[in-house]
Write a protein that holds these residues in place. Structure first.
Motif, PDB file in Angstrom:
ATOM      1  N   ASP A 265       0.834  -1.204   0.000  1.00  0.00           N
ATOM      2  CA  ASP A 265       0.000   0.000   0.000  1.00  0.00           C
ATOM      3  C   ASP A 265       0.870   1.256   0.000  1.00  0.00           C
ATOM      4  OD1 ASP A 265      -2.039  -1.774   0.349  1.00  0.00           O
ATOM      5  OD2 ASP A 265      -2.516  -1.190   2.419  1.00  0.00           O
ATOM      6  N   ILE A 266       0.366   2.301  -0.623  1.00  0.00           N
ATOM      7  CA  ILE A 266       0.959   3.632  -0.451  1.00  0.00           C
ATOM      8  C   ILE A 266      -0.188   4.582  -0.140  1.00  0.00           C
ATOM      9  CG2 ILE A 266       2.263   5.527  -1.484  1.00  0.00           C
ATOM     10  CD1 ILE A 266       3.538   3.598  -3.408  1.00  0.00           C
ATOM     11  N   GLY A 268      -2.721   4.440   1.644  1.00  0.00           N
ATOM     12  CA  GLY A 268      -4.065   3.860   1.656  1.00  0.00           C
ATOM     13  C   GLY A 268      -4.502   3.239   0.336  1.00  0.00           C
ATOM     14  N   LEU A 269      -3.722   3.369  -0.727  1.00  0.00           N
ATOM     15  CA  LEU A 269      -4.071   2.688  -1.977  1.00  0.00           C
ATOM     16  C   LEU A 269      -3.265   1.398  -2.074  1.00  0.00           C
ATOM     17  CD1 LEU A 269      -4.374   5.391  -4.755  1.00  0.00           C
ATOM     18  CD2 LEU A 269      -6.102   4.530  -3.190  1.00  0.00           C
ATOM     19  N   SER A 270      -3.876   0.428  -2.775  1.00  0.00           N
ATOM     20  CA  SER A 270      -3.264  -0.895  -2.804  1.00  0.00           C
ATOM     21  C   SER A 270      -2.646  -1.164  -4.179  1.00  0.00           C
ATOM     22  CB  SER A 270      -4.380  -1.885  -2.467  1.00  0.00           C
ATOM     23  OG  SER A 270      -4.089  -3.123  -2.976  1.00  0.00           O
ATOM     24  N   PHE A 271      -1.464  -1.753  -4.210  1.00  0.00           N
ATOM     25  CA  PHE A 271      -0.772  -2.012  -5.475  1.00  0.00           C
ATOM     26  C   PHE A 271      -0.297  -3.450  -5.544  1.00  0.00           C
ATOM     27  CE2 PHE A 271      -0.424   2.467  -4.549  1.00  0.00           C
ATOM     28  CZ  PHE A 271      -0.826   3.026  -5.760  1.00  0.00           C
ATOM     29  N   GLU A 272      -0.403  -3.992  -6.780  1.00  0.00           N
ATOM     30  CA  GLU A 272       0.064  -5.348  -7.017  1.00  0.00           C
ATOM     31  C   GLU A 272       1.439  -5.242  -7.671  1.00  0.00           C
ATOM     32  OE1 GLU A 272      -3.252  -7.959  -8.420  1.00  0.00           O
ATOM     33  OE2 GLU A 272      -1.786  -8.336 -10.004  1.00  0.00           O
ATOM     34  N   ILE A 273       2.420  -5.947  -7.117  1.00  0.00           N
ATOM     35  CA  ILE A 273       3.790  -5.814  -7.628  1.00  0.00           C
ATOM     36  C   ILE A 273       4.262  -7.164  -8.138  1.00  0.00           C
ATOM     37  CG2 ILE A 273       6.145  -5.102  -7.027  1.00  0.00           C
ATOM     38  CD1 ILE A 273       4.569  -3.872  -4.431  1.00  0.00           C
ATOM     39  N   SER A 274       4.581  -7.223  -9.429  1.00  0.00           N
ATOM     40  CA  SER A 274       5.091  -8.483  -9.974  1.00  0.00           C
ATOM     41  C   SER A 274       6.613  -8.389 -10.083  1.00  0.00           C
ATOM     42  CB  SER A 274       4.429  -8.778 -11.321  1.00  0.00           C
ATOM     43  OG  SER A 274       4.676  -7.702 -12.185  1.00  0.00           O
ATOM     44  N   ALA A 275       7.236  -9.455 -10.599  1.00  0.00           N
ATOM     45  CA  ALA A 275       8.711  -9.506 -10.609  1.00  0.00           C
ATOM     46  C   ALA A 275       9.299  -8.281 -11.288  1.00  0.00           C
ATOM     47  CB  ALA A 275       9.171 -10.777 -11.311  1.00  0.00           C
ATOM     48  N   PHE A 279       8.478  -0.214  -8.830  1.00  0.00           N
ATOM     49  CA  PHE A 279       7.817   0.226  -7.604  1.00  0.00           C
ATOM     50  C   PHE A 279       8.861   0.949  -6.772  1.00  0.00           C
ATOM     51  CE2 PHE A 279       5.335  -0.350  -3.622  1.00  0.00           C
ATOM     52  CZ  PHE A 279       4.106   0.062  -4.107  1.00  0.00           C
ATOM     53  N   GLN A 280       8.464   2.057  -6.166  1.00  0.00           N
ATOM     54  CA  GLN A 280       9.414   2.822  -5.357  1.00  0.00           C
ATOM     55  C   GLN A 280      10.044   1.917  -4.301  1.00  0.00           C
ATOM     56  OE1 GLN A 280      10.266   6.120  -5.340  1.00  0.00           O
ATOM     57  NE2 GLN A 280       8.909   6.919  -6.921  1.00  0.00           N
ATOM     58  N   THR A 314       1.230   5.614  -9.491  1.00  0.00           N
ATOM     59  CA  THR A 314       1.010   5.839  -8.050  1.00  0.00           C
ATOM     60  C   THR A 314       0.636   7.282  -7.686  1.00  0.00           C
ATOM     61  OG1 THR A 314       3.420   5.736  -8.005  1.00  0.00           O
ATOM     62  CG2 THR A 314       2.271   3.917  -7.008  1.00  0.00           C
ATOM     63  N   ILE A 315       1.428   8.261  -8.150  1.00  0.00           N
ATOM     64  CA  ILE A 315       1.150   9.647  -7.735  1.00  0.00           C
ATOM     65  C   ILE A 315      -0.219  10.082  -8.268  1.00  0.00           C
ATOM     66  CG2 ILE A 315       1.874  12.074  -7.912  1.00  0.00           C
ATOM     67  CD1 ILE A 315       4.708  11.219  -8.191  1.00  0.00           C
ATOM     68  N   GLY A 316      -0.468   9.782  -9.538  1.00  0.00           N
ATOM     69  CA  GLY A 316      -1.729  10.202 -10.163  1.00  0.00           C
ATOM     70  C   GLY A 316      -2.941   9.591  -9.475  1.00  0.00           C
ATOM     71  N   LEU A 317      -2.824   8.320  -9.104  1.00  0.00           N
ATOM     72  CA  LEU A 317      -3.962   7.651  -8.454  1.00  0.00           C
ATOM     73  C   LEU A 317      -4.264   8.291  -7.102  1.00  0.00           C
ATOM     74  CD1 LEU A 317      -3.070   3.997  -9.430  1.00  0.00           C
ATOM     75  CD2 LEU A 317      -5.180   5.208 -10.038  1.00  0.00           C
ATOM     76  N   ILE A 318      -3.212   8.678  -6.394  1.00  0.00           N
ATOM     77  CA  ILE A 318      -3.439   9.318  -5.092  1.00  0.00           C
ATOM     78  C   ILE A 318      -4.009  10.730  -5.298  1.00  0.00           C
ATOM     79  CG2 ILE A 318      -2.303  10.113  -2.965  1.00  0.00           C
ATOM     80  CD1 ILE A 318      -0.288   7.707  -3.557  1.00  0.00           C
ATOM     81  N   ALA A 319      -3.480  11.428  -6.312  1.00  0.00           N
ATOM     82  CA  ALA A 319      -3.975  12.780  -6.606  1.00  0.00           C
ATOM     83  C   ALA A 319      -5.442  12.751  -7.038  1.00  0.00           C
ATOM     84  CB  ALA A 319      -3.119  13.415  -7.702  1.00  0.00           C
ATOM     85  N   ALA A 320      -5.850  11.656  -7.694  1.00  0.00           N
ATOM     86  CA  ALA A 320      -7.213  11.572  -8.233  1.00  0.00           C
ATOM     87  C   ALA A 320      -8.288  11.659  -7.153  1.00  0.00           C
ATOM     88  CB  ALA A 320      -7.370  10.276  -9.030  1.00  0.00           C
TER      89      ALA A 320
END
Ligand code: SAH
Length: 444
Positions: A265-266, A268-275, A279-280, A314-320
């Protein structure tokens, strides 16, 4: 015999090397800090600048501390482990201030760099080559600077602590099961690298075995043993890399255990991270960085925001969450695809994604922009993007930069129409010389 000169270090360079003035020449020296005097062996000269190494130290900076990692002077990853964290932060603030003034001609206040409470063991992604030492023992660690010699590292002081014992046990399993280690010279052997990704918010760990060919012999056994030893591993992926380059991951992969991704999460938003997802890497500081950037947006209704160089969105989704609409542009296809999935995952609908060059995209887009958030790679932005910004004239530009020198160059260009009002460095990479900076530009 190489030349040895006794001299005093007067400054620190942008790469974190000690700066020594030799008459009208400059010499950069690893592991030497301002105020220290040393015998310096001159190693080589490039483009009129000398590079040297410390032969004998006569005086130590009062800011020196005992490094946590035994190989920090040889691995090349951490320029600042030998210096107190407060001093590291001061170096970073100074670097940003000097770049803005020297390259950008911008005289402005720079706020003190935002640091970490616990500046060790922060990285959520670690990748190490496996190889053999001169005696034929299996080793893993980091490549020595400018070479393919592996410096063995048992516990890296900036990687998530969960990774160290997994890397060690993989080495033991490799020996036990006689899994051939890849040989860079003749291309024979199987295991090349191991990449470990850890989730900060969830008990999830991903292991990626980078091999020369998928379906390596004995893999079922290998996976079973590894999970038995480390039940904290939630997924194991095999990645095939046949190329002879420094790129670690190849294009093909196969999931050997678990779902093939971890989540994190960043804000409060959730992210799926593959190989292979971008990702920061510092999960604690990324929240401070994004908050710093997004708090600068004027709270108005229905703002139209451009998130340029958006990575996985990530940034855009949080800004949205507080915007009318966000338009996101990113050149990398995989990252752009991940961004779309991330929007779905978080039920965010007021965001559009475009896979394009940021300059080309903005040049061809119609309509007004209220705010532009830009987060380009180290080489900075380009004239196409920046000149179009000057035509579009958004009310605010928020520049998130990972390189103060290219930031300063770009700000100089934008300063024809914009005023730099706020500069806040954030330490995303403690123990290294890297620094991230958030800048606010408003129309003059
Ligand atoms: N904002 C993101 C990612 C920043 S990294 C985050 O905070 O995680 C910079 C991104 O810029 C990378 O994803 C890279 O693929 C992208 N990029 C590089 N050159 C680009 C260009 N010319 N146009 C658009 N995106 C670009």
């Amino acid at each position: 015999m190489r030349e040895i000169i006794k001299a005093k270090c007067s400054d620190i360079s942008s790469e974190g090397k000690g700066v020594v003035k030799l008459g009208k020449y400059v010499c950069f020296v690893d592991g030497l800090f301002p105020g220290e005097e040393a015998d310096i062996e001159i190693l080589y000269q490039r483009a009129g600048v000398y590079f040297g190494k410390v032969k004998k130290l006569y005086s130590l900076s009062k800011d020196r501390i005992q490094p946590k990692c035994k190989v920090c002077t040889s691995c090349g990853g951490c320029q600042y482990q030998q210096i107190s964290y407060q001093t590291q932060l001061a170096f970073k603030t100074k670097r940003v201030k000097e770049a803005l003034s020297r390259i950008g001609g911008i005289k402005t206040d720079v706020l003190p760099c935002i640091g970490m409470d616990e500046p060790y063991y922060y990285r959520n992604k670690i990748q190490m080559p496996y190889g053999k030492d001169k005696r034929g023992n299996v080793v893993y660690g980091f490549f020595k600077e400018n070479s393919h010699e592996i410096i063995p590292v048992k516990e890296c002081a900036i990687e998530d602590k969960r990774a160290a014992s997994i890397l060690w046990d993989i080495k033991e399993l490799v020996k036990q099961m006689k899994l051939p280690i890849y040989n860079e010279d003749n291309g024979k052997g199987v295991l090349r690298y191991v990449l470990i990704r850890t989730s900060y918010h969830y008990p999830e760990v991903m292991v990626v075995l980078v091999v020369s060919e998928l379906n390596f012999p004995g893999q079922r056994n290998f996976v079973n043993e590894l999970i038995k030893l480390h039940p904290e591993i939630t997924t194991i992926v095999e990645n095939e890399n046949r190329r002879h380059t420094n790129v670690i991951l190849g294009p093909k992969e196969k999931v050997l255990f678990g779902p093939g991704f971890i989540k994190d999460d960043i804000l409060g938003l959730s992210f799926e991270i593959s190989a292979s997802s971008f990702f920061q890497v510092n999960p604690v500081q990324v929240e401070k960085l994004y908050k710093t950037a997004l708090n600068l947006i004027k709270t108005e209704q229905n703002l139209i925001i451009l998130d340029a160089y958006s990575g996985v969105g990530t940034i855009g989704l949080i800004a949205a969450r507080n915007a009318g609409k966000v338009i996101s542009v990113e050149i990398n296809k995989d990252a752009s695809r991940n961004a779309i999935e991330n929007a779905k995952r978080n039920n965010i609908n007021n965001i559009e994604f475009y896979c394009d060059d940021a300059g080309h995209f903005i040049n061809n887009m119609e309509g007004e922009l209220d705010v532009v958030i830009m987060d380009p790679p180290r080489k900075g932005s380009d004239e196409k993007f920046l000149s179009t910004l000057l035509n579009k004239k958004p009310k605010q530009i928020i520049y998130v930069s990972c390189d103060p020198e290219t930031l300063a160059r770009d700000l100089k260009y934008l300063s024809k129409l914009y005023q730099v009002g706020y500069v806040q460095p954030v330490d995303m990479f403690p123990m290294t010389a890297h620094v991230e900076t958030v800048c606010l530009l408003t129309k003059k």
